[in-house]
Scaffold this active site. Sequence first.
Site, PDB file in Angstrom:
ATOM      1  N   ASP A 114       0.801  -1.231   0.000  1.00 23.14           N
ATOM      2  CA  ASP A 114       0.000   0.000   0.000  1.00 23.14           C
ATOM      3  C   ASP A 114       0.834   1.281   0.000  1.00 23.14           C
ATOM      4  O   ASP A 114       0.575   2.194   0.777  1.00 23.14           O
ATOM      5  CB  ASP A 114      -0.980  -0.008   1.184  1.00 23.14           C
ATOM      6  CG  ASP A 114      -1.978  -1.128   1.065  1.00 23.14           C
ATOM      7  OD1 ASP A 114      -2.899  -0.995   0.240  1.00 23.14           O
ATOM      8  OD2 ASP A 114      -1.821  -2.150   1.764  1.00 23.14           O
TER       9      ASP A 114
ATOM     10  N   HIS B  17       1.026   3.370  -2.626  1.00 24.19           N
ATOM     11  CA  HIS B  17       0.213   4.368  -3.335  1.00 24.19           C
ATOM     12  C   HIS B  17       1.064   5.509  -3.909  1.00 24.19           C
ATOM     13  O   HIS B  17       0.759   6.692  -3.731  1.00 24.19           O
ATOM     14  CB  HIS B  17      -0.900   4.905  -2.434  1.00 24.19           C
ATOM     15  CG  HIS B  17      -1.931   3.859  -2.120  1.00 24.19           C
ATOM     16  ND1 HIS B  17      -3.013   3.635  -2.933  1.00 24.19           N
ATOM     17  CD2 HIS B  17      -2.008   2.955  -1.108  1.00 24.19           C
ATOM     18  CE1 HIS B  17      -3.732   2.638  -2.439  1.00 24.19           C
ATOM     19  NE2 HIS B  17      -3.145   2.203  -1.330  1.00 24.19           N
TER      20      HIS B  17
ATOM     21  N   ASP C 201      -0.802  -2.480  -4.396  1.00 25.99           N
ATOM     22  CA  ASP C 201      -0.996  -1.036  -4.375  1.00 25.99           C
ATOM     23  C   ASP C 201       0.321  -0.271  -4.323  1.00 25.99           C
ATOM     24  O   ASP C 201       0.518   0.632  -3.522  1.00 25.99           O
ATOM     25  CB  ASP C 201      -1.933  -0.612  -3.236  1.00 25.99           C
ATOM     26  CG  ASP C 201      -3.354  -1.099  -3.467  1.00 25.99           C
ATOM     27  OD1 ASP C 201      -3.665  -1.508  -4.602  1.00 25.99           O
ATOM     28  OD2 ASP C 201      -4.153  -1.057  -2.524  1.00 25.99           O
TER      29      ASP C 201
ATOM     30  N   ASN D 282      -5.273  -3.928  -6.030  1.00 21.76           N
ATOM     31  CA  ASN D 282      -6.469  -3.462  -6.745  1.00 21.76           C
ATOM     32  C   ASN D 282      -6.311  -2.049  -7.313  1.00 21.76           C
ATOM     33  O   ASN D 282      -7.048  -1.669  -8.209  1.00 21.76           O
ATOM     34  CB  ASN D 282      -7.712  -3.553  -5.855  1.00 21.76           C
ATOM     35  CG  ASN D 282      -7.639  -2.634  -4.654  1.00 21.76           C
ATOM     36  OD1 ASN D 282      -6.602  -2.523  -4.007  1.00 21.76           O
ATOM     37  ND2 ASN D 282      -8.735  -1.981  -4.345  1.00 21.76           N
ATOM     38  N   HIS D 283      -5.352  -1.275  -6.833  1.00 19.63           N
ATOM     39  CA  HIS D 283      -5.104   0.053  -7.400  1.00 19.63           C
ATOM     40  C   HIS D 283      -4.121  -0.012  -8.567  1.00 19.63           C
ATOM     41  O   HIS D 283      -4.014   0.937  -9.330  1.00 19.63           O
ATOM     42  CB  HIS D 283      -4.546   1.011  -6.337  1.00 19.63           C
ATOM     43  CG  HIS D 283      -5.567   1.496  -5.375  1.00 19.63           C
ATOM     44  ND1 HIS D 283      -5.826   2.827  -5.183  1.00 19.63           N
ATOM     45  CD2 HIS D 283      -6.408   0.832  -4.553  1.00 19.63           C
ATOM     46  CE1 HIS D 283      -6.778   2.964  -4.270  1.00 19.63           C
ATOM     47  NE2 HIS D 283      -7.138   1.758  -3.876  1.00 19.63           N
TER      48      HIS D 283
END
Length: 156
Positions: free
Chosen positions: A10, A12, A50, A86-87
């Site tokens: 994650d 991002h 992510d 999923n991102h």
Amino acid sequence: MALRILHSSDWHLGGSFEGVSRREDHLRFFEWLGACLRQQHVDVMLLAGDIFDVANPSAESLALWYEFLSSLEDSPVSDVVVIAGNHDSAARLEAPAAVLDRVGVHVRGTFVDDEESKERLLVPIGGGPGAPAAVVVAVRVWVVAMAAAARWRRVR
């Protein structure tokens, strides 16, 4: 042989918080992470999804990602296993896999319900060629579950 494994997820990259770029946060994080990898003598990194904030990351975000990966050359890390989240666009993350695999960065994201795809999910780590210390099952659980559900619907 003991393996030191660091798990992260994650990140991002390319994301912002209330309209403010998180680039400086990511740069500081990578600085800290690099020091941690060296101090803790980490052998393997598992990055579980992510990596990017969006499926179509900017050139700046891609550059940040590749700069981080290149910084691992000066670390004890021998293998990096990256699983798309999923991102992330799994196909975009895997696009440079032929190059990245050669330097110990193993990206897994796409999945087709066939034997070759299943075999790709088994990533040997540590120990050198032909004698891995372990095998990581690099799987996006929801993708495999969807493939199994589709197979179940076909046989019903």
